[in-house]
Design a protein around this motif. Structure first.
Motif, PDB file in Angstrom:
ATOM      1  N   LEU A 125       0.862  -1.183   0.000  1.00  9.51           N
ATOM      2  CA  LEU A 125       0.000   0.000   0.000  1.00  9.51           C
ATOM      3  C   LEU A 125       0.897   1.230   0.000  1.00  9.51           C
ATOM      4  O   LEU A 125       1.897   1.264   0.708  1.00  9.51           O
ATOM      5  CB  LEU A 125      -0.882   0.030   1.260  1.00  9.51           C
ATOM      6  CG  LEU A 125      -1.768  -1.181   1.504  1.00  9.51           C
ATOM      7  CD1 LEU A 125      -2.498  -1.030   2.831  1.00  9.51           C
ATOM      8  CD2 LEU A 125      -2.752  -1.363   0.377  1.00  9.51           C
ATOM      9  N   GLY A 126       0.537   2.228  -0.772  1.00  6.14           N
ATOM     10  CA  GLY A 126       1.355   3.443  -0.846  1.00  6.14           C
ATOM     11  C   GLY A 126       0.723   4.594  -0.094  1.00  6.14           C
ATOM     12  O   GLY A 126      -0.464   4.874  -0.259  1.00  6.14           O
ATOM     13  N   PHE A 127       1.493   5.241   0.754  1.00  4.08           N
ATOM     14  CA  PHE A 127       1.043   6.409   1.504  1.00  4.08           C
ATOM     15  C   PHE A 127       2.061   7.522   1.311  1.00  4.08           C
ATOM     16  O   PHE A 127       3.246   7.254   1.135  1.00  4.08           O
ATOM     17  CB  PHE A 127       0.935   6.084   3.001  1.00  4.08           C
ATOM     18  CG  PHE A 127      -0.163   5.119   3.327  1.00  4.08           C
ATOM     19  CD1 PHE A 127      -1.433   5.576   3.627  1.00  4.08           C
ATOM     20  CD2 PHE A 127       0.073   3.756   3.320  1.00  4.08           C
ATOM     21  CE1 PHE A 127      -2.449   4.690   3.921  1.00  4.08           C
ATOM     22  CE2 PHE A 127      -0.941   2.859   3.616  1.00  4.08           C
ATOM     23  CZ  PHE A 127      -2.215   3.332   3.916  1.00  4.08           C
ATOM     24  N   PRO A 128       1.621   8.773   1.389  1.00  7.50           N
ATOM     25  CA  PRO A 128       2.563   9.881   1.235  1.00  7.50           C
ATOM     26  C   PRO A 128       3.632   9.932   2.325  1.00  7.50           C
ATOM     27  O   PRO A 128       4.710  10.458   2.104  1.00  7.50           O
ATOM     28  CB  PRO A 128       1.675  11.130   1.296  1.00  7.50           C
ATOM     29  CG  PRO A 128       0.305  10.648   0.943  1.00  7.50           C
ATOM     30  CD  PRO A 128       0.237   9.237   1.451  1.00  7.50           C
ATOM     31  N   ILE A 174       5.032   7.969   6.396  1.00  8.38           N
ATOM     32  CA  ILE A 174       4.879   6.915   7.398  1.00  8.38           C
ATOM     33  C   ILE A 174       3.821   7.324   8.424  1.00  8.38           C
ATOM     34  O   ILE A 174       3.073   6.483   8.930  1.00  8.38           O
ATOM     35  CB  ILE A 174       6.240   6.581   8.067  1.00  8.38           C
ATOM     36  CG1 ILE A 174       6.151   5.297   8.886  1.00  8.38           C
ATOM     37  CG2 ILE A 174       6.724   7.724   8.929  1.00  8.38           C
ATOM     38  CD1 ILE A 174       6.201   4.041   8.099  1.00  8.38           C
ATOM     39  N   GLU A 175       3.716   8.625   8.694  1.00 12.59           N
ATOM     40  CA  GLU A 175       2.703   9.093   9.640  1.00 12.59           C
ATOM     41  C   GLU A 175       1.291   8.820   9.114  1.00 12.59           C
ATOM     42  O   GLU A 175       0.407   8.414   9.878  1.00 12.59           O
ATOM     43  CB  GLU A 175       2.876  10.593   9.925  1.00 12.59           C
ATOM     44  CG  GLU A 175       4.130  10.945  10.680  1.00 12.59           C
ATOM     45  CD  GLU A 175       5.396  10.985   9.807  1.00 12.59           C
ATOM     46  OE1 GLU A 175       6.496  10.904  10.382  1.00 12.59           O
ATOM     47  OE2 GLU A 175       5.281  11.073   8.563  1.00 12.59           O
ATOM     48  N   GLU A 176       1.096   9.022   7.815  1.00 10.61           N
ATOM     49  CA  GLU A 176      -0.222   8.739   7.232  1.00 10.61           C
ATOM     50  C   GLU A 176      -0.509   7.243   7.215  1.00 10.61           C
ATOM     51  O   GLU A 176      -1.654   6.826   7.387  1.00 10.61           O
ATOM     52  CB  GLU A 176      -0.333   9.348   5.844  1.00 10.61           C
ATOM     53  CG  GLU A 176      -0.412  10.863   5.907  1.00 10.61           C
ATOM     54  CD  GLU A 176      -0.721  11.500   4.578  1.00 10.61           C
ATOM     55  OE1 GLU A 176      -1.689  11.073   3.923  1.00 10.61           O
ATOM     56  OE2 GLU A 176       0.016  12.436   4.207  1.00 10.61           O
ATOM     57  N   ALA A 177       0.516   6.428   7.042  1.00 11.72           N
ATOM     58  CA  ALA A 177       0.326   4.972   7.105  1.00 11.72           C
ATOM     59  C   ALA A 177      -0.076   4.559   8.516  1.00 11.72           C
ATOM     60  O   ALA A 177      -0.990   3.741   8.694  1.00 11.72           O
ATOM     61  CB  ALA A 177       1.607   4.254   6.682  1.00 11.72           C
ATOM     62  N   ARG A 178       0.571   5.126   9.513  1.00  9.82           N
ATOM     63  CA  ARG A 178       0.220   4.812  10.909  1.00  9.82           C
ATOM     64  C   ARG A 178      -1.207   5.271  11.228  1.00  9.82           C
ATOM     65  O   ARG A 178      -1.954   4.580  11.912  1.00  9.82           O
ATOM     66  CB  ARG A 178       1.209   5.474  11.863  1.00  9.82           C
ATOM     67  CG  ARG A 178       2.565   4.825  11.855  1.00  9.82           C
ATOM     68  CD  ARG A 178       3.495   5.473  12.874  1.00  9.82           C
ATOM     69  NE  ARG A 178       4.807   4.868  12.810  1.00  9.82           N
ATOM     70  CZ  ARG A 178       5.925   5.531  12.550  1.00  9.82           C
ATOM     71  NH1 ARG A 178       5.914   6.836  12.354  1.00  9.82           N
ATOM     72  NH2 ARG A 178       7.075   4.900  12.498  1.00  9.82           N
ATOM     73  N   ALA A 179      -1.571   6.455  10.732  1.00 11.83           N
ATOM     74  CA  ALA A 179      -2.921   6.968  10.965  1.00 11.83           C
ATOM     75  C   ALA A 179      -3.961   6.075  10.296  1.00 11.83           C
ATOM     76  O   ALA A 179      -5.021   5.807  10.859  1.00 11.83           O
ATOM     77  CB  ALA A 179      -3.035   8.402  10.449  1.00 11.83           C
ATOM     78  N   GLY A 217       9.397   5.059   3.206  1.00 10.69           N
ATOM     79  CA  GLY A 217      10.001   5.117   1.881  1.00 10.69           C
ATOM     80  C   GLY A 217      11.108   6.162   1.815  1.00 10.69           C
ATOM     81  O   GLY A 217      11.551   6.698   2.829  1.00 10.69           O
ATOM     82  N   VAL A 218      11.532   6.436   0.616  1.00 12.87           N
ATOM     83  CA  VAL A 218      12.578   7.433   0.401  1.00 12.87           C
ATOM     84  C   VAL A 218      12.029   8.549  -0.478  1.00 12.87           C
ATOM     85  O   VAL A 218      11.051   8.373  -1.197  1.00 12.87           O
ATOM     86  CB  VAL A 218      13.828   6.800  -0.253  1.00 12.87           C
ATOM     87  CG1 VAL A 218      14.467   5.779   0.679  1.00 12.87           C
ATOM     88  CG2 VAL A 218      13.494   6.161  -1.583  1.00 12.87           C
ATOM     89  N   ALA A 219      12.664   9.698  -0.413  1.00 21.35           N
ATOM     90  CA  ALA A 219      12.256  10.850  -1.210  1.00 21.35           C
ATOM     91  C   ALA A 219      12.492  10.575  -2.692  1.00 21.35           C
ATOM     92  O   ALA A 219      13.360   9.760  -3.050  1.00 21.35           O
ATOM     93  CB  ALA A 219      13.045  12.081  -0.762  1.00 21.35           C
ATOM     94  N   PRO A 220      11.745  11.250  -3.552  1.00 19.51           N
ATOM     95  CA  PRO A 220      11.929  11.035  -5.000  1.00 19.51           C
ATOM     96  C   PRO A 220      13.357  11.292  -5.478  1.00 19.51           C
ATOM     97  O   PRO A 220      13.808  10.695  -6.448  1.00 19.51           O
ATOM     98  CB  PRO A 220      10.956  12.030  -5.636  1.00 19.51           C
ATOM     99  CG  PRO A 220       9.932  12.294  -4.587  1.00 19.51           C
ATOM    100  CD  PRO A 220      10.655  12.173  -3.265  1.00 19.51           C
TER     101      PRO A 220
END
Length: 90
Positions: A29-32, A34-39, A66-69
């Motif tokens: 699953l992709g989230f913007p 890690i905080e949004e993934a935890r939420a 993840g890592v920055a673009p």
């Protein structure tokens, strides 16, 4: 593919674990952030589904930042090599 606005990337049924043990299917699953993934995981909607998943399938849920673009793996590898050279063997 998306589900409720969250992009997900189901892998095929074949998983080739070349290192370590990771049997079974994989879904990412992709989230913007890690905080949004935890939420998302802490949300009432997700928590309502946790017992259903746990009763019907064995598996792990892992949140990975993840890592920055503009991430450059060469810089990380160089820093790791420099640290490995500078650190005496134990």
């Amino acid at each position: 593919m998306t589900s409720r606005g969250v992009p997900y990337y189901p892998a095929g049924h074949a998983v080739d674990g070349v290192e370590g043990a990771r049997p079974g299917a994989v879904v990412v699953l992709g989230f913007p952030s890690i905080e949004e993934a935890r939420a998302w995981y802490a949300s009432p909607a997700c928590q309502e589904l946790v017992p259903l998943r746990a009763r019907n399938m064995a598996g792990d849920l892992v949140l990975v930042e993840g890592v920055a673009p503009d991430y450059d793996p060469r810089a990380t590898a160089a820093a790791l090599r420099a640290g490995a050279v500078a650190t005496p063997a134990a």
